[in-house]
Design a protein around this motif. Sequence first.
Motif, short mmCIF file in Angstrom:
data_model
loop_
_atom_site.label_atom_id
_atom_site.label_comp_id
_atom_site.label_asym_id
_atom_site.label_seq_id
_atom_site.Cartn_x
_atom_site.Cartn_y
_atom_site.Cartn_z
N UNK A 276 0.89 -1.11 0.03
CA UNK A 276 0.09 0.13 -0.09
C UNK A 276 0.80 1.23 0.10
N UNK A 277 2.18 1.21 -0.03
CA UNK A 277 3.20 2.59 0.22
C UNK A 277 4.29 2.35 -0.83
N UNK A 278 4.14 1.94 -2.10
CA UNK A 278 5.01 1.87 -3.03
C UNK A 278 5.54 3.04 -3.79
N UNK B 189 -4.95 1.35 0.65
CA UNK B 189 -5.38 0.87 2.06
C UNK B 189 -6.95 0.66 2.04
N UNK B 190 -7.58 1.59 1.51
CA UNK B 190 -9.13 1.51 1.58
C UNK B 190 -9.25 0.30 0.65
N UNK B 191 -8.86 0.06 -0.56
CA UNK B 191 -9.36 -1.17 -1.50
C UNK B 191 -8.99 -2.26 -0.57
N UNK B 192 -8.00 -2.44 0.04
CA UNK B 192 -7.38 -3.80 0.89
C UNK B 192 -8.55 -3.71 1.78
N UNK B 193 -8.79 -2.99 2.73
CA UNK B 193 -9.72 -3.11 3.65
C UNK B 193 -11.16 -3.37 3.34
N UNK B 194 -11.43 -2.99 2.00
CA UNK B 194 -12.86 -3.20 1.52
C UNK B 194 -12.67 -4.78 1.24
N UNK B 195 -11.71 -5.04 0.29
CA UNK B 195 -11.43 -6.67 -0.03
C UNK B 195 -11.41 -7.64 1.22
N UNK B 196 -10.87 -7.30 2.13
CA UNK B 196 -10.53 -8.07 3.61
C UNK B 196 -12.16 -8.42 4.04
N UNK B 197 -12.83 -7.23 3.99
CA UNK B 197 -14.15 -7.20 4.71
C UNK B 197 -14.99 -8.30 3.97
N UNK C 70 3.41 8.44 -1.91
CA UNK C 70 2.45 9.38 -2.13
C UNK C 70 1.53 9.08 -1.09
N UNK C 71 0.77 10.01 -0.28
CA UNK C 71 -0.08 9.78 0.76
C UNK C 71 -1.23 9.57 0.23
N UNK C 72 -1.83 10.09 -0.85
CA UNK C 72 -3.23 9.76 -1.43
C UNK C 72 -3.15 8.47 -2.05
N UNK C 73 -2.12 8.04 -2.79
CA UNK C 73 -2.28 6.70 -3.35
C UNK C 73 -2.27 5.77 -2.40
N UNK C 74 -1.50 6.04 -1.24
CA UNK C 74 -1.29 4.83 -0.11
C UNK C 74 -2.82 4.70 0.43
N UNK C 75 -3.47 5.94 0.59
CA UNK C 75 -4.80 5.94 1.32
C UNK C 75 -5.85 4.98 0.07
N UNK C 76 -5.74 5.17 -1.01
CA UNK C 76 -6.53 4.80 -1.95
C UNK C 76 -6.22 3.29 -1.73
N UNK D 45 -20.81 -2.02 -5.10
CA UNK D 45 -19.82 -0.97 -4.57
C UNK D 45 -18.70 -1.06 -5.68
N UNK D 46 -18.41 0.05 -6.01
CA UNK D 46 -17.35 0.14 -6.97
C UNK D 46 -16.15 0.88 -6.33
#
Length: 463
Positions: free
Chosen positions: A88-90, A101-109, A93-99, A241-242
């Motif tokens: 999530x942090x390659x 991380x949010x995608x990862x959380x959604x996929x895990x859930x 960029x703070x914004x890309x990392x946030x994007x 959910x997109x």
Amino acid sequence: MNDTDTKPDQDILLTSSPAPEPQGDEECPYCHGVGAIRLDVPVGHRLFGKAVPCRCKRQSIQQKRLAQLRKISNLEHLQHMTFDAFRTDPYESAEISWILEEALRTARSFAENPSGWLIFTGSYGSGKTHLAAALANYRVERGLPVLFVVAPDLLDHLRATYAPESPVTYDERFQQVRDVEVLVLDDLGTQNTTPWAAEKLYQLLNYRYNAALPTVITTNQSLEDIDPRLGSRFRDQNLVRKIPMYTPDFRTKIMGENVTGKGETFGGLSLYEELTFTSFSDRKGELEPAVQARLRETVRQIEEYAESPMNWLLLRGPYGVGKTHLAAAAANKVMRSGSLVLFVVVPDLLDHLRATFQPGSSISYDQRFNEVRRARFLVLDDMGTQNTTQWAQEKLFQILNYRYVARLPTIITLSTADWDRLDERLQSRLLDASVCTILDINVPSYRGALEPPKNVRRTTRRR
């Protein structure tokens, strides 16, 4: 009802006292090496008198079951794609990392409690397949049903059932995919769009849509480019959910490759890094006070836009008034806040798109086109200076129409003399005050009479 009727098979124990698991070649105290036992259950129980696998075989049975699930789910070569391995942090960029991380959380859930549909959208190499495969691997490792399949491969599997030697019929294979508890369909849109293929995908997804079966889809296409019948279902916010993944190709980033092959990353700001609001001259002593005040106000509005970019900003004026400088200053400010920025000169953009048709091109047309169209923050410099061919007009309209509908932050610079040359469809969108703010920079062209500020590289000209 006897209590044993309500217990899972693997939890029904013999009435004899528990014994430790056998070690190595030691004989199992339950089955004495046979591998099966008869459970101590009352007469009438569905397992009465039947042999069941012994607990000493559970581990090997579980391993075989997982291997079978992996094979059915086409995950043998994707086992390394897990949630823990997803970066999530390659990009620093703070914004890309946030994007990410949010995608990862959604996929895990979703993997833990699948419900509804997930659609991951984004360009090539943004991590869509990794998350989809990680979701499938998570379920397989826990012995839960899932089918992971790439859209073109799915269609090939269905076609193969028509062969005389096929071990399964078309109906059996189609039903297997249609009814699976969780379906992961990767790379939707990369298949050949024959009428047969479009119809099969529609039948499959329409069935799962009506049944509200958990489904995960990855695609690099926009919803406008997908079969309208599917697109309408993808827009159902009650079920779907997109997850947009506006990130650059991680493969290119990790490998340290540049996209243009000329030492400059496509859309980068390295050539404009010293063009900032601080280095922009208000031309004191050169302009009339009233004109200078108007210029300062324009600069203030652009800087304010860069602090919280929303919708579009059109910088219009004669050549040499500083439009490119101010657009680059805004882009640099946005980038320093951690956002992903793409800065391209319009004629150069069209050249890059044409270059993708060359046989030796390292990047496809679709990849380059979607990279620009979906950029988180885009600057299109020198609009109107390109050759006004029908192809060029159509490509620019497609890019800007997508961004217009999606309200993606965009700065456009345009010479006043080139306004009338614009496609009327683009003019109508630029004149929509609810989306685009037009700042006319009506000052004389910079004459270069003043010394540039210290420590600021002298630029060849102002656009």
